[in-house]
Motif scaffolding. Structure first.
Motif, mmCIF file in Angstrom:
data_model
loop_
_atom_site.group_PDB
_atom_site.id
_atom_site.type_symbol
_atom_site.label_atom_id
_atom_site.label_comp_id
_atom_site.label_asym_id
_atom_site.label_seq_id
_atom_site.Cartn_x
_atom_site.Cartn_y
_atom_site.Cartn_z
ATOM 1 N N THR A 146 0.841 -1.185 0.000
ATOM 2 C CA THR A 146 0.000 0.000 0.000
ATOM 3 C C THR A 146 0.879 1.239 0.000
ATOM 4 O OG1 THR A 146 -1.756 -1.164 1.191
ATOM 5 C CG2 THR A 146 -1.817 1.234 1.215
ATOM 6 N N VAL A 147 0.650 2.113 -0.960
ATOM 7 C CA VAL A 147 1.481 3.309 -1.151
ATOM 8 C C VAL A 147 0.583 4.543 -1.108
ATOM 9 C CG1 VAL A 147 3.194 2.033 -2.480
ATOM 10 C CG2 VAL A 147 1.292 3.132 -3.654
ATOM 11 N N THR A 148 1.202 5.696 -1.247
ATOM 12 C CA THR A 148 0.472 6.958 -1.224
ATOM 13 C C THR A 148 0.631 7.683 -2.557
ATOM 14 O OG1 THR A 148 2.374 8.095 -0.258
ATOM 15 C CG2 THR A 148 0.710 7.234 1.256
ATOM 16 N N VAL A 149 -0.313 8.552 -2.845
ATOM 17 C CA VAL A 149 -0.251 9.389 -4.044
ATOM 18 C C VAL A 149 0.655 10.578 -3.748
ATOM 19 C CG1 VAL A 149 -1.578 10.785 -5.669
ATOM 20 C CG2 VAL A 149 -2.562 8.682 -4.735
ATOM 21 N N SER A 150 1.712 10.725 -4.528
ATOM 22 C CA SER A 150 2.661 11.812 -4.309
ATOM 23 C C SER A 150 2.403 13.019 -5.193
ATOM 24 C CB SER A 150 4.099 11.312 -4.552
ATOM 25 O OG SER A 150 4.267 10.874 -5.897
ATOM 26 N N ASP A 151 1.683 12.827 -6.304
ATOM 27 C CA ASP A 151 1.436 13.946 -7.203
ATOM 28 C C ASP A 151 0.289 13.592 -8.140
ATOM 29 O OD1 ASP A 151 1.678 16.357 -8.474
ATOM 30 O OD2 ASP A 151 3.390 15.769 -9.717
ATOM 31 N N VAL A 152 -0.455 14.613 -8.526
ATOM 32 C CA VAL A 152 -1.538 14.456 -9.502
ATOM 33 C C VAL A 152 -1.130 15.213 -10.763
ATOM 34 C CG1 VAL A 152 -3.971 14.840 -10.008
ATOM 35 C CG2 VAL A 152 -3.264 14.274 -7.680
ATOM 36 N N LEU A 153 -0.974 14.496 -11.863
ATOM 37 C CA LEU A 153 -0.542 15.113 -13.105
ATOM 38 C C LEU A 153 -1.686 15.863 -13.777
ATOM 39 C CD1 LEU A 153 1.633 12.174 -14.504
ATOM 40 C CD2 LEU A 153 2.299 14.034 -12.961
ATOM 41 N N ARG A 154 -1.332 16.643 -14.783
ATOM 42 C CA ARG A 154 -2.335 17.472 -15.453
ATOM 43 C C ARG A 154 -3.419 16.644 -16.140
ATOM 44 N NH1 ARG A 154 0.791 22.528 -18.429
ATOM 45 N NH2 ARG A 154 1.541 23.564 -16.514
ATOM 46 N N ASN A 155 -3.040 15.480 -16.638
ATOM 47 C CA ASN A 155 -4.032 14.647 -17.322
ATOM 48 C C ASN A 155 -4.846 13.794 -16.360
ATOM 49 O OD1 ASN A 155 -2.026 12.927 -16.515
ATOM 50 N ND2 ASN A 155 -1.740 11.938 -18.502
ATOM 51 N N GLY A 156 -4.645 13.967 -15.064
ATOM 52 C CA GLY A 156 -5.401 13.216 -14.076
ATOM 53 C C GLY A 156 -4.719 11.967 -13.566
ATOM 54 N N SER A 157 -3.637 11.551 -14.190
ATOM 55 C CA SER A 157 -2.915 10.364 -13.723
ATOM 56 C C SER A 157 -2.276 10.637 -12.373
ATOM 57 C CB SER A 157 -1.847 9.949 -14.745
ATOM 58 O OG SER A 157 -2.442 9.593 -15.978
ATOM 59 N N LEU A 158 -2.077 9.580 -11.607
ATOM 60 C CA LEU A 158 -1.557 9.689 -10.250
ATOM 61 C C LEU A 158 -0.151 9.120 -10.185
ATOM 62 C CD1 LEU A 158 -4.740 8.421 -8.352
ATOM 63 C CD2 LEU A 158 -4.193 10.761 -9.042
ATOM 64 N N ARG A 159 0.742 9.895 -9.607
ATOM 65 C CA ARG A 159 2.096 9.405 -9.355
ATOM 66 C C ARG A 159 2.137 8.872 -7.923
ATOM 67 N NH1 ARG A 159 6.639 10.902 -12.127
ATOM 68 N NH2 ARG A 159 5.565 12.797 -12.866
ATOM 69 N N VAL A 160 2.498 7.608 -7.780
ATOM 70 C CA VAL A 160 2.480 6.952 -6.473
ATOM 71 C C VAL A 160 3.882 6.471 -6.113
ATOM 72 C CG1 VAL A 160 0.085 6.240 -6.715
ATOM 73 C CG2 VAL A 160 1.902 4.726 -7.506
ATOM 74 N N ARG A 161 4.099 6.321 -4.828
ATOM 75 C CA ARG A 161 5.361 5.779 -4.333
ATOM 76 C C ARG A 161 5.164 5.317 -2.895
ATOM 77 N NH1 ARG A 161 8.945 11.307 -3.493
ATOM 78 N NH2 ARG A 161 8.120 11.885 -1.438
ATOM 79 N N GLY A 162 6.000 4.372 -2.485
ATOM 80 C CA GLY A 162 5.925 3.881 -1.114
ATOM 81 C C GLY A 162 6.838 2.690 -0.915
ATOM 82 N N GLU A 163 6.929 2.242 0.321
ATOM 83 C CA GLU A 163 7.795 1.119 0.676
ATOM 84 C C GLU A 163 7.192 0.372 1.845
ATOM 85 O OE1 GLU A 163 11.592 2.590 1.841
ATOM 86 O OE2 GLU A 163 10.801 3.917 3.370
ATOM 87 N N LYS A 164 7.631 -0.865 2.013
ATOM 88 C CA LYS A 164 7.211 -1.711 3.132
ATOM 89 C C LYS A 164 8.410 -2.488 3.634
ATOM 90 C CE LYS A 164 4.548 -5.285 2.289
ATOM 91 N NZ LYS A 164 3.330 -6.084 2.006
ATOM 92 N N TRP A 165 8.667 -2.403 4.939
ATOM 93 C CA TRP A 165 9.813 -3.076 5.565
ATOM 94 C C TRP A 165 9.302 -4.184 6.472
ATOM 95 C CZ3 TRP A 165 15.153 -1.806 5.267
ATOM 96 C CH2 TRP A 165 15.435 -0.717 4.444
ATOM 97 N N VAL A 166 9.993 -5.295 6.437
ATOM 98 C CA VAL A 166 9.685 -6.435 7.303
ATOM 99 C C VAL A 166 10.990 -6.881 7.964
ATOM 100 C CG1 VAL A 166 8.774 -8.771 7.447
ATOM 101 C CG2 VAL A 166 7.783 -7.153 5.828
ATOM 102 N N THR A 167 11.012 -6.877 9.293
ATOM 103 C CA THR A 167 12.195 -7.286 10.054
ATOM 104 C C THR A 167 11.970 -8.678 10.616
ATOM 105 O OG1 THR A 167 12.666 -4.987 10.644
ATOM 106 C CG2 THR A 167 13.741 -6.699 11.952
ATOM 107 N N ILE A 168 12.874 -9.602 10.242
ATOM 108 C CA ILE A 168 12.790 -10.987 10.703
ATOM 109 C C ILE A 168 14.141 -11.375 11.275
ATOM 110 C CG2 ILE A 168 12.306 -13.368 10.063
ATOM 111 C CD1 ILE A 168 10.675 -12.351 7.739
ATOM 112 N N ASN A 169 14.172 -11.667 12.576
ATOM 113 C CA ASN A 169 15.397 -12.055 13.262
ATOM 114 C C ASN A 169 16.507 -11.034 13.004
ATOM 115 O OD1 ASN A 169 14.139 -14.302 14.299
ATOM 116 N ND2 ASN A 169 14.750 -15.631 12.619
ATOM 117 N N GLN A 170 17.567 -11.431 12.320
ATOM 118 C CA GLN A 170 18.717 -10.557 12.111
ATOM 119 C C GLN A 170 18.738 -9.936 10.718
ATOM 120 O OE1 GLN A 170 22.365 -12.535 13.089
ATOM 121 N NE2 GLN A 170 21.660 -13.195 15.090
#
Length: 230
Positions: A146-170
Motif C-alpha cells: 500500500t502506497v500513497t499518491v505523491s502527485d496528480v498530473l495534469r491529465n489526471g494520472s496519479l504518481r504513487v510511491r511507497g515502501e514496506k519493511w519487514v524485520t525478521i530475526n537478524q
C-alpha cells in the motif's frame, strides 16, 4: 631508500582502497527520501456557518468514491510480476576450394621422370565453422503493498510511491515501488495490479546479516570485474 619509499606507497594505496570501500556513498536513487510516503496538504479551517438544513462538519457522503484521487491518498498495488525470456541461435558455415596447375610441357612434350609427369602442383583448402548458443531467464514476484499518491498530473494520472519493511530475526526485507497509474485502472477495492503501473520501479531486497552472507566480498568482486587481469 627506494625499497622503503615503495613500501610506503603500497601501504598508503592499500589503506586508501580499504577506506573507499568502507565509505561507499549512498546512491541518491536508493535513498530513503525517494520512497517516503506523502502526507495530504493541510486543509484551511473554514468558518462554521449554521444553516437551516446544512451545517459544516455534519455532512454525509452517501455517494463519495473512496478510491485514491488526491495527494496523500493511499492505494494498494497488487504485485503480479512474471516474465519469461529465452533465446537460442545456431550457425554453421562451410567452404571448399581447390586450384590445380597442369604439368609443364617442353617442346610440345610433357616433362616426365620415370614415366611420371613432374612440375605439377595444386592447392586446396577447406573451412568449417559451427556455433550454438542459448539463454533463458525468468522471474516472479507476487504480493501487495500500500502506497500513497505523491502527485496528480495534469491529465489526471496519479504518481504513487511507497515502501514496506519487514524485520525478521537478524535481517530486514523491504519492497519499494513507484510509478504512474490511471484512475480508470483503480478497482472498486482501491487497488491496481502492478502491470498497469507506468514507468514502474520495483525494488525487492534486504539488509542485515543474511543479506551480507549472500553478498560477494570486495576482493572477490575485484577479481570478477573487467579490471582483473586474470
Amino acid at each position: 631508500m627506494t625499497t622503503s619509499i615503495l613500501r610506503t606507497l603500497l601501504a598508503t594505496g592499500l589503506i586508501g582502497l580499504l577506506a573507499a570501500c568502507a565509505q561507499t556513498p549512498r546512491n541518491a536513487e536508493n535513498s530513503d527520501e525517494q520512497w517516503e510516503s506523502v502526507a495530504p496538504p493541510a486543509a484551511s479551517q473554514a468558518t462554521n456557518t449554521s444553516g437551516s438544513i446544512y451545517q459544516a462538519g455534519y455532512g454525509m457522503s452517501l455517494f463519495l468514491d473512496r478510491r485514491a484521487r488526491q495527494v496523500g491518498d493511499v492505494i494498494t498495488i497488487l504485485l503480479e510480476e512474471k516474465t519469461d525470456a529465452s533465446k537460442s541461435s545456431s550457425t554453421a558455415t562451410g567452404k571448399d576450394s581447390s586450384i590445380s596447375i597442369p604439368a609443364v610441357t617442353l617442346f610440345g612434350r610433357g616433362v616426365t621422370h620415370n614415366g611420371q609427369p613432374v612440375l605439377t602442383s595444386g592447392v586446396s583448402s577447406e573451412q568449417d565453422f559451427s556455433g550454438q548458443g542459448s539463454s533463458s531467464q525468468s522471474n516472479s514476484l507476487t504480493g501487495s503493498i500500500t502506497v500513497t499518491v505523491s502527485d496528480v498530473l495534469r491529465n489526471g494520472s496519479l504518481r504513487v510511491r511507497g515502501e514496506k519493511w519487514v524485520t525478521i530475526n537478524q535481517g530486514e526485507e523491504f519492497i519499494r515501488i513507484r510509478g504512474i497509474i490511471r484512475p480508470e485502472d483503480i478497482g472498486a477495492d482501491n487497488s491496481v495490479p502492478s502491470y498497469k503501473v507506468a514507468d514502474a520501479r520495483i525494488t525487492y531486497s534486504g539488509k542485515g546479516a543474511l543479506a551480507d552472507a549472500n553478498s560477494m566480498g570486495w576482493l572477490s568482486r575485484l577479481f570478477q570485474s573487467v579490471l582483473s587481469p586474470f
